[in-house]
Design a protein around this motif. Structure first.
Motif, PDB file in Angstrom:
ATOM      1  N   GLU A 151       0.825  -1.204   0.000  1.00 37.05           N
ATOM      2  CA  GLU A 151       0.000   0.000   0.000  1.00 37.05           C
ATOM      3  C   GLU A 151       0.863   1.259   0.000  1.00 37.05           C
ATOM      4  OE1 GLU A 151      -3.938  -1.759   2.354  1.00 37.05           O
ATOM      5  OE2 GLU A 151      -2.418  -0.632   3.452  1.00 37.05           O
ATOM      6  N   CYS A 178      -1.808   8.676  -5.379  1.00 32.69           N
ATOM      7  CA  CYS A 178      -1.241   7.347  -5.630  1.00 32.69           C
ATOM      8  C   CYS A 178      -0.445   7.373  -6.935  1.00 32.69           C
ATOM      9  CB  CYS A 178      -2.353   6.302  -5.695  1.00 32.69           C
ATOM     10  SG  CYS A 178      -3.381   6.222  -4.204  1.00 32.69           S
ATOM     11  N   ARG A 237      -6.195   0.813  -4.955  1.00 30.64           N
ATOM     12  CA  ARG A 237      -5.139   0.364  -4.038  1.00 30.64           C
ATOM     13  C   ARG A 237      -5.474  -0.986  -3.445  1.00 30.64           C
ATOM     14  NH1 ARG A 237      -5.135   2.684   1.878  1.00 30.64           N
ATOM     15  NH2 ARG A 237      -6.882   1.211   1.787  1.00 30.64           N
TER      16      ARG A 237
END
Length: 468
Positions: free
Chosen positions: A215, A228, A283
């Motif tokens: 993660e 991200c 994710r």
């Protein structure tokens, strides 16, 4: 443990110790699978269909019982033999293009007469901490004139983790790949417990630390609200990334489309609550696929996505292997393209390891008769044969195209680039030994510089046709 009775059998004292440890470890006793959610799972994960040879072998078998559970969508069932599959589609999307030339008339682009270049596919195997070899090998290879440019990347287990970084194909991504295989301690990646407690905990190690590490690689600080960058890059990379794992209930080999998972987030407007939620979904889906592919039964905590449990893809295939070769052959036949070029990295040795983690016999099995020692040795033998046999089976569906292989064989006796002799020693850590992994990284880098080639070229079983 000590105090074993005659023939290595566990004594009452041993079982009392196991019971005492179980009382002291209530968290481990209730560990169970690690759970994630992926609401888009049905649209981005597909069951890999059996090959024609597998269908021939099972032709007398009755058809499987129809899945009636409403939560299992049609997309998760293996498509019929005439339907396409994610591997074939990947090769068709990556069909080779003829090099273009500029004509004198108005600068228009025309197709040259030169033959198209073969599609390149990179197949990354499982291997746990042995993935440090592949990390070192790839980081060195890709920074050299010998770099490859695969359009398709498949990964199983530790190879699935590697594929996420390799797909970006940037110096920064390869630096991050090496860092991911450079833990300070085993606890950075797993929560290990004594082997004897596996019957109580369900595995020898929990993988919550590994989940956090994945993660953190995908999103800044692991937080979808902070952005991200890796997911954004996976959404636009031209390289197709496919990770394989096994559905525990049916035993089907599943293929996750990582690019589609990433594009789920990229399709949402940035800097909005909706984008944060889309980042979280992407994710969790990518993390779930990577963890599912690494959940080797007995060793690592299994993974539950939704209400299904998944195992390490290596339970069925070390890499997609014959399935990749078959898909490449189907795509080439449709497009009249040259056979694909396959690069295979075996993240580990191909020799069966013995006592002390070095190639050779394990004489302890003749005197140590516990269920754990027998299960571990059996698993080692099966995995070794699956690895070697499945790599060899590539040639069944890829009889002529180039197959290049790199393995960690020779890790226990090799020569550094400066000429000094080296030896990588596994040590006592069961899963991730930082010193051993550092040595494997160096070994991988050295092998990538080997002359005349870092690759082993697998011989063709059908000679190529003579040149016209």
């Amino acid at each position: 443990m000590t105090g074993r009775g005659q023939g290595g059998m566990m004594t009452l004292r041993d079982w009392a110790l196991v019971a005492a440890l179980a009382v002291m470890l209530p968290g481990c006793a209730t560990r169970g699978p690690i759970s994630l959610t992926c609401p888009i799972f049905d649209s981005v994960v597909t069951a890999l269909p059996p090959s024609p040879l597998e269908r021939d072998i099972q032709s007398d078998a009755p058809p499987p019982v129809e899945v009636t559970d409403a939560i299992v969508s049609h997309s998760l069932r293996a498509p019929p033999p005439t339907a396409s599959d994610p591997l074939t589609e990947a090769f068709r999307r990556a069909r080779p293009q003829r090099e273009a030339t500029i004509t004198p008339e108005n600068g228009l682009v025309a197709r040259a007469a030169t033959p198209p270049k073969p599609v390149q596919a990179l197949l990354l195997s499982g291997g746990g901490q042995w993935g440090a070899f592949g990390a070192g090998f790839l980081s060195q290879l890709q920074s050299s004139p010998r770099a490859i440019d695969p359009q398709i990347i498949t990964g199983v287990s530790t190879g699935g983790l590697q594929s996420i970084f390799v797909a970006l194909n940037t110096p920064e991504a390869y630096q991050a790949l090496v860092r991911s295989y450079s833990p300070a301690s085993q606890s950075d990646l797993v929560n290990a417990n004594p082997a004897a407690l596996a019957a109580i905990t369900g595995s020898m190690a929990g993988i919550s630390p590994l989940r956090s590490a994945i993660e953190g690689a995908l999103c800044t600080g692991g937080d979808p609200a902070r952005g991200c960058p890796m997911i954004d890059a996976l959404a636009v990379t031209p390289r197709q990334v496919l990770i394989g794992f096994v559905e525990a209930e049916s035993g089907r080999f599943m293929v996750a489309d990582i690019n589609s998972m990433a594009r789920h987030a990229a399709a949402t407007a940035p800097r909005t609550p909706a984008r944060t939620e889309a980042n979280r979904v992407a994710r969790d889906c990518i993390t779930g696929a990577a963890l599912a592919s690494a959940g080797m039964p007995l060793f690592f905590q299994p993974v539950r996505i939704g209400n299904k449990v998944y195992y390490d893809g290596g339970v069925r295939q070390s890499v997609f292997l014959a399935s990749v070769a078959e898909a490449a052959a189907r795509a080439a036949a449709v497009d009249s393209a040259p056979p694909a070029t396959l690069y295979v990295i075996r993240n580990g040795p191909t020799q069966l390891l013995g006592k002390g983690g070095v190639p050779g016999n394990d004489e302890d099995v003749n005197t140590d008769f516990t269920a754990i020692t027998a299960a571990l040795r059996t698993q080692s033998i099966i995995v070794n044969q699956v690895e070697v046999g499945s790599i060899a089976s590539l040639r069944l569906f890829h009889p002529q195209g180039a197959i290049h292989l790199a393995t960690a064989d020779g890790y226990n006796r090799w020569t550094a680039t400066d000429g000094t002799p080296q030896q990588c020693i596994k040590g006592k850590e069961r899963f991730f030994n930082p010193a051993f992994m550092a040595c494997l990284r160096a070994f991988g880098k050295a092998k990538a510089q080997r002359n005349p080639s870092p690759w082993i070229d697998l011989r063709a079983i059908i000679p190529p046709p003579p040149a016209p």
